[in-house]
Design an enzyme around this catalytic site. Structure first.
Site, PDB file in Angstrom:
ATOM      1  N   ASP A  51      86.238  19.191  30.309  1.00 15.14           N
ATOM      2  CA  ASP A  51      86.977  18.434  30.298  1.00 15.14           C
ATOM      3  C   ASP A  51      87.331  18.870  28.162  1.00 15.14           C
ATOM      4  O   ASP A  51      86.616  19.361  27.635  1.00 15.14           O
ATOM      5  CB  ASP A  51      86.904  16.990  30.393  1.00 15.14           C
ATOM      6  CG  ASP A  51      88.056  16.622  30.024  1.00 15.14           C
ATOM      7  OD1 ASP A  51      87.746  14.934  30.979  1.00 15.14           O
ATOM      8  OD2 ASP A  51      88.677  16.437  29.138  1.00 15.14           O
TER       9      ASP A  51
HETATM   10  C1  GLC Z   1      91.446  14.606  28.423  1.00 17.90           C
HETATM   11  C2  GLC Z   1      91.159  14.551  30.124  1.00 17.90           C
HETATM   12  C3  GLC Z   1      91.666  15.399  31.579  1.00 17.90           C
HETATM   13  C4  GLC Z   1      92.812  16.525  30.911  1.00 17.90           C
HETATM   14  C5  GLC Z   1      92.498  17.136  29.159  1.00 17.90           C
HETATM   15  C6  GLC Z   1      93.886  17.584  28.944  1.00 17.90           C
HETATM   16  O1  GLC Z   1      91.192  13.803  28.060  1.00 17.90           O
HETATM   17  O2  GLC Z   1      90.798  13.400  30.650  1.00 17.90           O
HETATM   18  O3  GLC Z   1      91.837  14.746  32.364  1.00 17.90           O
HETATM   19  O4  GLC Z   1      93.519  16.950  31.827  1.00 17.90           O
HETATM   20  O5  GLC Z   1      92.295  16.464  28.347  1.00 17.90           O
HETATM   21  O6  GLC Z   1      94.559  16.745  28.443  1.00 17.90           O
END
Ligand code: GLC
Length: 750
Positions: free
Chosen positions: A288
């Site tokens: 993430d």
């Molecule tokens: C965010 C989320 C994730 C998302 C990623 C990119 O913080 O936790 O679900 O796809 O970062 O934006």
């Protein structure tokens, strides 16, 4: 035409078409011989092996190190010009070998735009929220919705979609429940798996996320989700397992949180043992955004790609990874495996063979897809005295609250799709992430007016409960819209914000023919419930939500949504009265004990404890009525099959969702009396019947033995219940099932 002429023409045609084809074939052959991995006749494994064998070390390192695709206030970051501005992520390609870049977009309801200091936002079609799609209990709709947003992703220049949120709703106040598939592993796994399949039907990789046990937003970057292996396997992990089997997502996104004190993205048990060994997952694990916390530990634990490195404390998979390879703390074999997994998914999902390019989007056609989803997601929770559907006799209708005159609410954070035509209301909510609060410009009021030309429909914004109550008293029927914004990075209360309970209470007291339309990301308490005639849960209903809500309220569409999440009567009924961790200290390490409920998530907890929910998992009313009969069970080859007849016993056509629950007669060490074992959405004309036959996945009859790593089915008698919800169970049948053990690698037959 005479044969000889035909022959000559056919020959001529063949030659003219043959020459370019031959040349093209020769060119392709040359290309293939120079790049044998481009031979589409080879499978993804073979192609990945071939291309990785040709890569230099730096080329392999290119694949595992991701960039943000947007300019980020802090740290200030200038994205590569090859990135899609406003997007979530970008990994450069390898032109020498024909590896395309990976252009990554969020998320589960459509092409989202990261917040930019500059306008305009990318405006795209939004599905209703993930929990709304789960509330349809209709995997075909989920597939169609995924296919639609996946096509918008491709036509916007993306080949990776960061979708597939499937975390179980362990905590009903989790701010991101709106993005996921509810509280049951079978429903969530089936529905989110179908959406992932839809997305990937566009030669686009979809993720599944957030692996795993990302159960709350409070302390999300540091909280440790603590739970035993068997409980996890029988609940949260099982939702992922069903979805991964169903859809083969190209990538798994590991979560921010820790699991039993080890960060998900450096958790060997989670990534190597469960995902890659037990389940033989062949795709790649991406972190993430800000979820990577080390180099060697993460790489050796099974992380394959660091996403958006500027969100991390260090560029862990940049120079530090090169150094780790040099000093041997990360093996060459591990890096080769990382590169292989990434390219394997790219081959398997068409990224090499179908290079992405921007194309025009048919927003009109896509609006129909999202509206169909939104309509079937709407759950009729209460309908006393036939307040709904609105009849033509209603001459004066009051519409109150929640900006229903201009639009419908959506959920906030990285999944935010910005509306076509711009936000219906500006300046709401936090200036920075996860704001702003976005209303899609599709007005329920206007949609109702269009369907009730003869009625006097008056709107009040609800800011003055007394004035709203006066309008209600002077109206034949009242429709009050209530909102509860939910957003990533924050959890929310079960109590409606902005003093809405007082508004609804006043309106209901003034006129019992009041309909409450909830626009929420999950359950809310309803202290006014006895004062209103009807309650509808419309969730965050997406681009055409206003039309969808009006069609259900007027009876153009017979509501068929069923709750994918329990609505509690009080927080006292929950495993945790309040949410653990302190929102004022987001960086403090804290713990959540999920062993309190273990695998007994949602309705299973309520059944185990004997709590009566406000509205039960699986609940939803219709403008028609349905009867169930002829319940039969059979066991053959160890598989339990359940069949029954469903009849539309009402006066209007409609869809229903008969549900099958199973539980052991004697204590078999289950977490709760029963589990959802099957469901089917049926569409029936008045008086029509259909027979449904469901085969129960044997893992739903088993408990997991962590030591032996087997699914164990206790031999004996099981009760099969058929009903309209987890608490509205009618016909029952007893069936004897033989004891059995299944390997941890068990896959349901396709
Ligand atoms: C965010 C989320 C994730 C998302 C990623 C990119 O913080 O936790 O679900 O796809 O970062 O934006």
């Amino acid at each position: 035409m005479k044969r000889q002429q035909m022959h000559g023409l056919a020959m001529a045609l063949m030659l003219t078409t043959a020459l370019p084809a031959a040349a093209a074939h020769a060119q392709a052959a040359t290309a293939t011989s120079a790049k044998p991995w481009m031979n589409p006749k080879l499978n993804a494994d073979q192609r990945a092996d071939l291309i990785v064998a040709q890569m230099t070390q730096d080329e392999k390192l290119t694949l595992v190190f991701g960039y943000f695709g947007s300019n980020q206030e802090k740290p200030k970051f200038t994205p590569s010009p090859e990135a899609r501005m406003g997007s979530a992520g970008y990994i450069p390609g390898i032109p020498r070998l024909g590896v395309p870049p990976q252009w990554e977009t969020d998320a589960g309801v459509g092409v989202a735009t990261q917040r930019e200091s500059s306008d305009p936002y990318l405006e795209r079609t939004s599905l209703p929220s993930g929990i709304a799609t789960a509330a349809t209990w209709n995997p075909e709709l989920a597939y169609k919705g995924g296919a639609m947003i996946g096509s918008e992703a491709r036509d916007s220049g993306f080949n990776v979609m960061l979708a597939g949120g499937v975390n179980l709703a362990r905590e009903p106040r989790n701010g991101r429940n709106f993005e996921y598939g509810g509280e049951d592993p079978l429903l969530a796994g089936r529905m989110v798996g179908a959406q992932i399949r839809g997305i990937q039907s566009n030669n686009t990789i979809s993720t599944i996320k957030h692996w795993a046990l990302n159960g709350q937003e409070t302390g999300r970057m540091t909280v440790s989700s603590n739970i035993g292996d068997a409980a996890a396997r029988q609940s949260d992990f099982l939702a992922f397992e069903f979805a991964i089997e169903n859809a083969s997502p190209g990538s798994v996104m590991c979560a921010y949180n820790r699991i039993n004190s080890t960060y998900a993205c450096e958790n060997d048990y989670l990534l190597n043992e469960v995902l890659k060994k037990d389940w033989a997952y062949t795709g790649y694990v991406m972190s993430d955004w800000g979820g990577t916390h080390s180099t060697a530990k993460a790489a050796n634990a099974g992380l394959d790609q660091e996403s958006a490195y500027t969100f991390d404390k260090q560029p862990y998979f940049g120079a530090p990874l090169k150094a780790a390879l040099a000093d041997g703390s990360v093996s060459q074999a591990r890096l080769d495996d990382m590169a292989r997994r990434i390219t394997r998914s790219m081959f398997a999902h068409g990224l090499f063979d179908h290079p992405v390019s921007k194309k025009p989007i048919d927003f009109t056609a896509h609006a129909k897809v999202t509206q169909a989803d939104a309509e079937e997601a709407i759950v009729l929770l209460k309908n006393d005295g036939g307040v709904l559907p609105l009849t033509r006799t209603a001459r004066t209708i009051a519409v109150i609250g929640s900006h229903a005159d201009v639009g419908v609410l959506s959920g906030g954070g990285s999944s935010q799709v910005f509306p076509i035509g711009g936000m219906a209301v500006k300046g709401l909510g936090p200036k920075g992430f996860p704001g702003p609060i976005v209303y899609h410009p599709n007005s329920p009021l206007k949609a109702l007016q269009a369907r009730n030309p003869g009625a006097r429909i008056t709107y009040s914004d609800g800011s003055d409960p007394a004035a709203a109550a006066k309008l209600a008293a002077d109206s034949d029927v009242v429709i009050v819209f209530a909102h509860q914004w939910a957003a990533e990075s924050q959890d929310y209360s079960l109590t409606l914000a902005d003093n809405q309970d007082a508004l609804i209470d006043a309106v209901g007291a003034a006129n019992p023919r009041t309909v409450v339309v909830l626009q929420t990301g999950g359950p809310v308490l309803m202290p006014w419930l006895s004062k209103v005639g009807a309650v509808v849960e419309a969730w965050f209903s997406g681009t055409n939500g206003g039309e969808a809500i009006a069609r259900v309220l007027t009876g153009e569409v017979n509501p068929s949504g069923r709750l994918p999440i329990t609505f509690p009567a009080s927080a006292d009924q929950l495993p945790r009265r309040t949410i653990d961790c302190d929102p004022a200290k987001p960086d403090d390490f804290c713990d959540v004990d999920y062993d309190i409920e273990g695998a007994a998530v949602g309705y299973k907890w309520f059944d185990q404890k004997g709590h009566a929910p406000l509205f039960a998992f699986g609940h939803g009313l219709s403008y028609s009525t349905f009867g169930y009969s002829d319940l039969k069970t059979s066991v053959a080859g160890g598989a339990l099959t359940v069949s029954f007849k469903v009849t539309n016993t009402g006066k209007v056509a409609g869809k229903d969702v008969p549900q099958v629950y199973v539980g052991p007669k004697a204590n078999a060490g289950w977490e709760a009396p029963r589990r959802l074992a099957g469901f089917k959405k049926v569409d029936l004309a008045p008086g029509a019947s259909t027979t449904v036959s469901l085969t129960v996945d044997p893992r739903l009859l088993a408990t997991f033995d962590s030591k032996a790593k087997t699914w164990n089915i206790a031999g004996g008698a099981y009760e099969v219940s058929l009903g309209a919800s987890s608490r509205d169970l009618g016909a029952k049948a007893e069936v004897t099932v033989a004891a059995a053990k299944l390997p941890v690698s068990y896959d349901a037959p396709k």
